[in-house]
Design an enzyme around this catalytic site. Structure first.
Site, PDB file in Angstrom:
ATOM      1  N   ASP A   1       9.598   2.687  -0.737  1.00  0.00           N
ATOM      2  CA  ASP A   1       8.611   3.381   0.084  1.00  0.00           C
ATOM      3  C   ASP A   1       8.933   3.057   1.538  1.00  0.00           C
ATOM      4  O   ASP A   1       8.571   1.999   2.054  1.00  0.00           O
ATOM      5  CB  ASP A   1       7.205   2.913  -0.308  1.00  0.00           C
TER       6      ASP A   1
ATOM      7  N   LYS B   1       5.404   9.277   8.411  1.00  0.00           N
ATOM      8  CA  LYS B   1       5.238   8.760   9.771  1.00  0.00           C
ATOM      9  C   LYS B   1       6.276   9.306  10.756  1.00  0.00           C
ATOM     10  O   LYS B   1       6.131  10.411  11.233  1.00  0.00           O
ATOM     11  CB  LYS B   1       5.201   7.229   9.743  1.00  0.00           C
TER      12      LYS B   1
ATOM     13  N   TYR C   1       0.870  -1.180   0.000  1.00  0.00           N
ATOM     14  CA  TYR C   1       0.000   0.000   0.000  1.00  0.00           C
ATOM     15  C   TYR C   1       0.904   1.226   0.000  1.00  0.00           C
ATOM     16  O   TYR C   1       1.819   1.333   0.819  1.00  0.00           O
ATOM     17  CB  TYR C   1      -0.882  -0.009   1.251  1.00  0.00           C
TER      18      TYR C   1
HETATM   19  N1  HOZ Z   1      -0.231   3.324   6.257  1.00  0.00           N
HETATM   20  C1  HOZ Z   1      -1.167   3.189   7.322  1.00  0.00           C
HETATM   21  C2  HOZ Z   1      -1.235   1.791   7.791  1.00  0.00           C
HETATM   22  N2  HOZ Z   1      -1.567   0.858   6.812  1.00  0.00           N
HETATM   23  C3  HOZ Z   1      -2.466   3.645   6.934  1.00  0.00           C
HETATM   24  C4  HOZ Z   1      -3.054   4.528   7.910  1.00  0.00           C
HETATM   25  C5  HOZ Z   1      -4.363   4.915   7.378  1.00  0.00           C
HETATM   26  O1  HOZ Z   1      -4.710   4.518   6.257  1.00  0.00           O
HETATM   27  O2  HOZ Z   1      -5.063   5.604   8.074  1.00  0.00           O
END
Ligand code: HOZ
Length: 415
Positions: A224, A252, A129
């Protein structure tokens, strides 16, 4: 008033049942909800809070910055401070552009890769993702996987057609795709340790192969590291595995709990970004002074104590994972755990989880029951099988033992 009651789908308890608690306060490794319940937190705001909630030095830095003005939409010394720290930790980055989220960072890095190579196609991996921009919502992990949405409504086929989604940890699939789309692939974007189909590690030699093939093909390799940067090691997964990508995206931890993203790489590539070059990307709140102060303070603290913080995080997470695995074994529950430093996931599965196919075969209903049993015992994990959990520097040995004990009590109740 708010769709699903959440401002990001992963916060809903759709996959585990029940209503998510409304969080009103956090301190160290703990959070409290509006009903006064206390939880030991392994979400850490989905990764940023490596120092724990409301770390006093970070709060002080943000307060001081706020008193000097919230935002200027102009250059500030705070941006240079954070840029210096990022560049020192990620040696291939000569120039870095700050944005306000990981989504913006990856979206911009892709645009930059296309601008630089003048090619159309991109490769991503199933279950990875990279935020919610159109081109990257193809076979994505995280909330998309949790909700079982194959792509996303509203993403035009015309925009997704240049995204090739391949299985992770499969060198053959990469080679085949490169021979089919010879000279047309702008970049390969990868979470070098995947966090978004749960935590999944690269098999030995896989990152090396990605580096070798992309170099040979004139394709940019984008790491990433939004989740892994300053998490799996101070210098991220690229330091851990000794691989140098062409571009890196961050987020983050570099915002210390405030909204920040970044993308960077060698000057030769990043000089394509406007105003120096023809690739446009902008943002009113980019480089926001409060976010820069939170990030700078966090990274300085991590750098000062990195020989203490990272080994301790590593040790405590290892203790937690092996304690919970042992409790599962004693209860006859089939459980696997993947871990890189202080990020980890337990999968309710008999076999190792190495890619999206194996992650998707896990018993998500058992995961849901375990999640609820742990929550009842005051332990707050991410509410989905397809997410990573995180330890912070504020977690203690006692917290770990308490969590193992809660798992020991929970496993017999979930079968
Ligand atoms: N990258 C975050 C954890 N998969 C996503 C946080 C979110 O989508 O709120």
């Amino acid at each position: 008033m708010i769709p699903g009651g959440v401002n990001s789908p992963v916060r809903a308890f759709g996959a585990v049942g029940g209503e998510p608690p409304i969080i009103v306060r956090g301190e160290g490794a703990r959070i409290w909800d509006a009903d006064g319940n206390e939880y030991l937190d392994y979400v850490g705001s989905w990764g940023p809070l490596i120092l724990g909630h409301a770390a006093p030095q970070v709060v002080e830095a943000v307060t001081t910055a706020a008193k000097n003005g919230m935002s200027f939409g102009a250059s500030t010394p705070a941006e240079a401070d954070l840029a210096e720290l990022v560049i020192a930790a990620f040696p291939h980055i000569q120039k870095v552009r700050f944005v306000s989220s990981g989504t913006e960072a990856t979206m911009s890095a892709i645009r930059l890769a296309r601008a630089f190579t003048k090619r159309k196609y991109i490769i991503k991996f199933e279950g990875c993702y990279h935020g919610h921009s159109d081109a990257l919502l193809v076979k994505a992990g995280s909330g998309v996987a949790t909700l079982g949405i194959p792509g996303s409504a509203g993403v035009l086929e015309e925009l997704a057609q240049f995204t090739l989604a391949l299985p992770f940890n499969d060198v053959k699939a990469i080679e085949q795709t490169f021979s089919r789309f010879n000279g047309e692939i702008a970049c390969v974007i990868v979470e070098p340790v995947v966090g978004n189909m749960g935590c999944v590690l690269p098999v030995s030699g896989y990152m090396e192969s990605l580096r070798e093939i992309t170099k040979r093909e004139g394709t940019l390799l984008i790491f990433d590291e939004v989740m892994t940067g300053f998490r799996v090691a101070f210098g991220g997964a690229q330091e851990k595995y000794g691989i140098t990508p062409d571009l890196t995206t961050l987020g983050k931890i570099i915002g210390g709990g405030l909204p920040v993203g970044a993308y960077g790489g060698p000057a030769e590539i990043v000089n394509m970004v406007a105003p120096l070059g023809p690739m446009y990307q902008a943002g009113t709140l980019s480089g926001n002074p409060l976010a820069m102060a939170a990030g700078t303070t966090t990274l300085r603290l991590l750098r000062e104590k990195k020989n203490e913080i990272y080994p301790r995080l590593n040790r405590l997470t290892q203790q937690l994972v092996s304690g919970v695995l042992e409790a599962a074994k004693d209860a006859g529950v089939a459980l696997q755990a993947n871990r890189a430093g202080s990020m980890f996931t337990w999968f309710f599965a008999k076999n190792a989880v190495t890619d999206w196919n194996s992650a998707a075969q896990c018993d998500t209903a058992a995961f849901g029951r375990f999640f609820c049993a742990m929550l009842d015992r005051g332990i707050y994990f991410p509410p989905s099988q397809f997410e990573a959990a995180f330890l912070s520097a504020a977690h203690t040995e006692e917290d770990i033992q308490r969590t193992i004990q809660a798992a020991r009590q929970s496993f017999p109740t979930i079968q």
